[in-house]
Structure formats: C-alpha cells, structure tokens
Design a protein around this motif. Sequence first.
Motif, short mmCIF file in Angstrom:
data_model
loop_
_atom_site.label_atom_id
_atom_site.label_comp_id
_atom_site.label_asym_id
_atom_site.label_seq_id
_atom_site.Cartn_x
_atom_site.Cartn_y
_atom_site.Cartn_z
N UNK A 1 0.83 -1.20 0.00
CA UNK A 1 0.00 0.00 0.00
C UNK A 1 0.87 1.26 0.00
N UNK A 2 1.99 1.23 0.69
CA UNK A 2 2.91 2.37 0.68
C UNK A 2 3.44 2.61 -0.73
N UNK A 3 3.74 1.54 -1.45
CA UNK A 3 4.23 1.69 -2.83
C UNK A 3 3.15 2.29 -3.74
N UNK B 1 10.18 -1.25 7.96
CA UNK B 1 10.60 -1.82 9.25
C UNK B 1 11.18 -3.21 9.00
N UNK B 2 12.04 -3.67 9.88
CA UNK B 2 12.64 -5.01 9.70
C UNK B 2 11.62 -6.15 9.75
N UNK B 3 10.49 -5.94 10.45
CA UNK B 3 9.53 -7.04 10.60
C UNK B 3 8.41 -7.03 9.56
N UNK B 4 8.45 -6.13 8.61
CA UNK B 4 7.47 -6.05 7.52
C UNK B 4 6.05 -5.69 7.97
N UNK B 5 5.88 -5.26 9.23
CA UNK B 5 4.55 -4.89 9.72
C UNK B 5 4.31 -3.39 9.65
N UNK B 6 5.29 -2.63 9.18
CA UNK B 6 5.18 -1.19 9.17
C UNK B 6 6.04 -0.61 8.05
N UNK B 7 5.47 0.35 7.33
CA UNK B 7 6.20 1.09 6.32
C UNK B 7 5.77 2.55 6.42
N UNK B 8 6.72 3.46 6.28
CA UNK B 8 6.41 4.89 6.30
C UNK B 8 6.73 5.50 4.94
N UNK B 9 5.92 6.47 4.55
CA UNK B 9 6.14 7.23 3.33
C UNK B 9 6.20 8.70 3.72
N UNK B 10 7.33 9.34 3.46
CA UNK B 10 7.48 10.77 3.74
C UNK B 10 7.41 11.51 2.42
N UNK B 11 6.44 12.42 2.31
CA UNK B 11 6.22 13.17 1.08
C UNK B 11 6.63 14.62 1.31
N UNK B 12 7.42 15.16 0.43
CA UNK B 12 7.89 16.55 0.52
C UNK B 12 8.59 16.85 1.83
N UNK B 13 9.13 15.86 2.50
CA UNK B 13 9.85 16.06 3.73
C UNK B 13 9.02 16.49 4.91
#
Length: 131
Positions: free
Chosen positions: A20-22, A35-47
């Motif tokens: 979903x992040x992609x 994240x190392x455990x694949x349970x969390x991903x963050x997307x930072x847009x425009x900083x």
Amino acid sequence: MVTTLPLFAVTIDCPDPAGLARFYRAFLGGELSFSPNEDFTALVVDGSVRLDFQRVANPAPTRWPEPGAARRLHLDFVVDDLDQAEKHLLGIGAVLADFQPGGRRYRVLFDPAGHPFCIATRSAASIREHA
C-alpha cells in the motif's frame, strides 16, 4: 499556557503495508522507510507529510458509502487535472467508486486495500467552497 501538538503522521491500517505504501508513492512520490519485521512502512512526502502503513489483519473493508459502516477517516488530495489523475490512479491499482457525490468537482476512489480517498481540483478543495 497552550501546548502545541503538531500532527506528525497519519497511520493507515492495512494487510500489506509495503504494497500500500508503494501505491501511494506511485501517486504522491516521496521516500519509503521499511521496518525489519514487515509490519510497518512509512512514506514521507515533501519532507513534511508522513503516511504510516501498519499491518492489521482484518476482513475486506465495508464498501463506501455504507450507512451502517464503522466511522472512518479518508484522505483528500489536490490534483491539477481530475481526468488525468483518475487515469493514473486506476493504472496503479485504484478503483473508482460507483457513487460519486461530487459530480465534476471531485472523485472518490479506493486504494488497493479498499480505503476510500478523494481527488479534487484546487478550487474544489478550497475551504471557501465548503463554507
């Protein structure tokens, strides 16, 4: 004394955080952090804007608009051209909602996890338009 509590992220529950992040990165750009455990991903847009995606194993979401559905939050995005943005979003996995209450002012779509979100022109997104 008033304490300022700045919003630093919006977290979206979903069964596939990286996927979903992609999807959102293909729409918004930005930098991904996994994240190392694949349970969390963050997307930072425009900083400055951060969307967090957190694994939650849940059944398929209720279709929108469903009067009996649990309350939910959805995201709204400003785009330059509704038709062009819709075409791009459909091409990367979004689904157009059957019910379109905004007419030509905005569009309701679903992300690949079934979350509703809207795209609108800058004039349609103006606070003055909603007052």
